[in-house]
Design a protein around this motif. Structure first.
Motif, PDB file in Angstrom:
ATOM      1  N   UNK A 152      -7.349   3.832   4.646  1.00 33.62           N
ATOM      2  CA  UNK A 152      -7.542   5.226   5.052  1.00 33.62           C
ATOM      3  C   UNK A 152      -6.237   5.854   5.563  1.00 33.62           C
ATOM      4  N   UNK A 153      -5.126   5.133   5.392  1.00 40.75           N
ATOM      5  CA  UNK A 153      -3.821   5.600   5.870  1.00 40.75           C
ATOM      6  C   UNK A 153      -3.846   5.883   7.368  1.00 40.75           C
ATOM      7  N   UNK A 154      -4.363   4.907   8.126  1.00 36.15           N
ATOM      8  CA  UNK A 154      -4.504   5.067   9.563  1.00 36.15           C
ATOM      9  C   UNK A 154      -3.721   4.032  10.371  1.00 36.15           C
ATOM     10  N   UNK A 155      -2.912   3.198   9.725  1.00 33.50           N
ATOM     11  CA  UNK A 155      -2.233   2.162  10.494  1.00 33.50           C
ATOM     12  C   UNK A 155      -0.887   1.790   9.886  1.00 33.50           C
ATOM     13  N   UNK A 156       0.027   1.375  10.763  1.00 30.51           N
ATOM     14  CA  UNK A 156       1.282   0.752  10.367  1.00 30.51           C
ATOM     15  C   UNK A 156       1.564  -0.348  11.385  1.00 30.51           C
ATOM     16  N   UNK A 157       1.951  -1.519  10.893  1.00 32.63           N
ATOM     17  CA  UNK A 157       2.220  -2.659  11.771  1.00 32.63           C
ATOM     18  C   UNK A 157       3.696  -3.022  11.693  1.00 32.63           C
ATOM     19  N   UNK A 158       4.328  -3.068  12.846  1.00 35.98           N
ATOM     20  CA  UNK A 158       5.738  -3.422  12.934  1.00 35.98           C
ATOM     21  C   UNK A 158       5.877  -4.722  13.719  1.00 35.98           C
ATOM     22  N   UNK A 190       4.921   6.408   0.905  1.00 38.62           N
ATOM     23  CA  UNK A 190       3.798   7.319   0.855  1.00 38.62           C
ATOM     24  C   UNK A 190       3.783   8.267   2.047  1.00 38.62           C
ATOM     25  N   UNK A 191       2.654   8.910   2.237  1.00 33.14           N
ATOM     26  CA  UNK A 191       2.533   9.901   3.300  1.00 33.14           C
ATOM     27  C   UNK A 191       2.505   9.234   4.672  1.00 33.14           C
ATOM     28  N   UNK A 192       2.741  10.034   5.683  1.00 37.65           N
ATOM     29  CA  UNK A 192       2.634   9.539   7.057  1.00 37.65           C
ATOM     30  C   UNK A 192       1.165   9.262   7.375  1.00 37.65           C
TER      31      UNK A 192
END
Length: 373
Positions: free
Chosen positions: A196-202, A350-352
């Motif tokens: 759902x384009x709701x997360x990014x893991x660093x 992709x998008x933010x």
């Protein structure tokens, strides 16, 4: 005060490396008017005490916080809100910029920070309440802004998972920064959020040298485990990033390009770095650590640090506190920029994160009036 507490406090006065701990001292709280110091009575009692320093156990205390979200307006930070289920961090990273915050609790930023932790048992309920407030405008929430959301105690407390469950139900975007492979436990939720384009893991990786990592960040996952976690998350379709932080002059700065290369091979599409920061008590803690573990190069390291901070050990100016100034800092920035471009880590995959999906779920009983029509 019970005898056990007296012994624990006295034990913390003894300075020196402790097995499994990062700081080598427990400096006084800067707000206190009085400070305790170890004193040798002339009968070699301190020498005997230092001969075999006792281990320090981790203690947990309930944090009676009334809110879950903390806000900031710092112009050099890419988020304005965060959730931290814990105060203090068992990973024991000696350079951690969050250490000075423990002084606000009346605890030392030294060994107390990594052994005397506070946890927020109601963090999920508090977060849900705040997300339901009228007029709340969604923007990505940061997990891991102050202390690591996947530090060892999370294995049994599971507070971070509770937070992710709330954010998933609300359709709220989240970013995660951690040094722990424990993030893989929540791969199921993270994969659904990623769809759902709701997360990014660093994942933050400081060094590829396991011996250096052992003394620099003693209870964090090994470098190889963190890289493996990046690979597994990337393979699961979860957007990942590498944070090479902190870069410490003459300690790990020579590894910058190799860190980026290894991360790119694991499927990472973004990367960043931060130059060592030494605000408040961290300056003394870091110098103690240097002279304990690297006495042969301590003066050189501190000299280079000052060269990046206008002759001081630290400069808090927003414009340069993350990257420093001067020839050394400029060279590090150039090295990062060239390597990131070569490895494709400057691109944006992709998008933010999508804030448009935010929608507080109905509470029990809400919406039933419409069934009458």
């Amino acid at each position: 005060m019970p005898d056990g507490s007296i012994r624990a406090d006295a034990s913390s006065l003894l300075e020196g490396a402790r097995k499994g701990r990062g700081a080598t001292s427990n400096p006084a709280v800067r707000f206190d008017r009085l400070a305790l110091e170890a004193f040798d009575d002339g009968w070699q009692t301190l020498e005997e005490a230092f001969a075999e320093l006792p281990p320090l156990a981790t203690t947990l205390t309930r944090d009676a916080a009334r809110s879950a979200i903390s806000w900031n307006s710092s112009p050099d930070i890419g988020f304005d809100r965060a959730v931290n289920p814990y105060r203090g961090c068992e990973h024991g990273c000696v350079y951690c910029y969050a250490r000075p915050s423990h002084a606000y609790l009346g605890l030392s930023p030294g060994l107390d920070f990594e052994t005397r932790l506070l946890f927020k048992p109601d963090v999920g309920a508090l977060l849900e309440k705040e997300l339901r407030k009228p007029g709340y405008t969604p923007r990505p929430i940061a997990l891991g802004s102050n202390t690591d959301p996947y530090q060892p105690v999370e294995r049994r407390m599971k507070l971070t998972r509770t937070i992710l469950e709330v954010l998933e139900r609300f359709g709220h975007p989240v970013t995660i920064v951690t040094k722990s492979a424990g993030v893989l436990r929540d791969r199921d939720i993270l994969a659904r959020l990623a769809e759902r384009r709701l997360v990014r893991v660093c994942l933050s990786v400081t060094t590829l040298d396991p011996k250096l990592a052992r003394i620099l960040e003693p209870r964090a996952a090994s470098p190889e485990r963190r890289l493996a976690a990046l690979r597994e998350l990337s393979d699961a379709g979860i957007p990942t990033a590498l944070l090479a932080a902190p870069m410490i002059p003459a300690v790990n700065d020579m590894e910058l390009e190799r860190l980026l290369e290894r991360a790119a091979a694991c499927g990472v599409t973004r990367a960043g770095y931060v130059l060592l920061r030494l605000p408040l008590e961290i300056a003394g803690l870091f110098e103690d650590w240097l002279r304990e573990h690297m006495p042969d190069r301590a003066d050189k390291v501190l000299s280079l640090v000052r060269q990046t901070r206008g002759g001081r050990v630290y400069d808090s100016d927003f414009a340069q506190r993350m990257s420093g100034t001067g020839p050394y800092a400029e060279m590090l920035a150039t090295r990062f920029r060239i390597a990131a471009r070569r490895l494709g880590l400057e691109k944006r995959d992709g998008a933010e994160l999508d804030c448009s999906q935010f929608s507080p779920p109905l509470l029990p009983g809400e919406g039933r009036q419409l069934d009458l029509f």
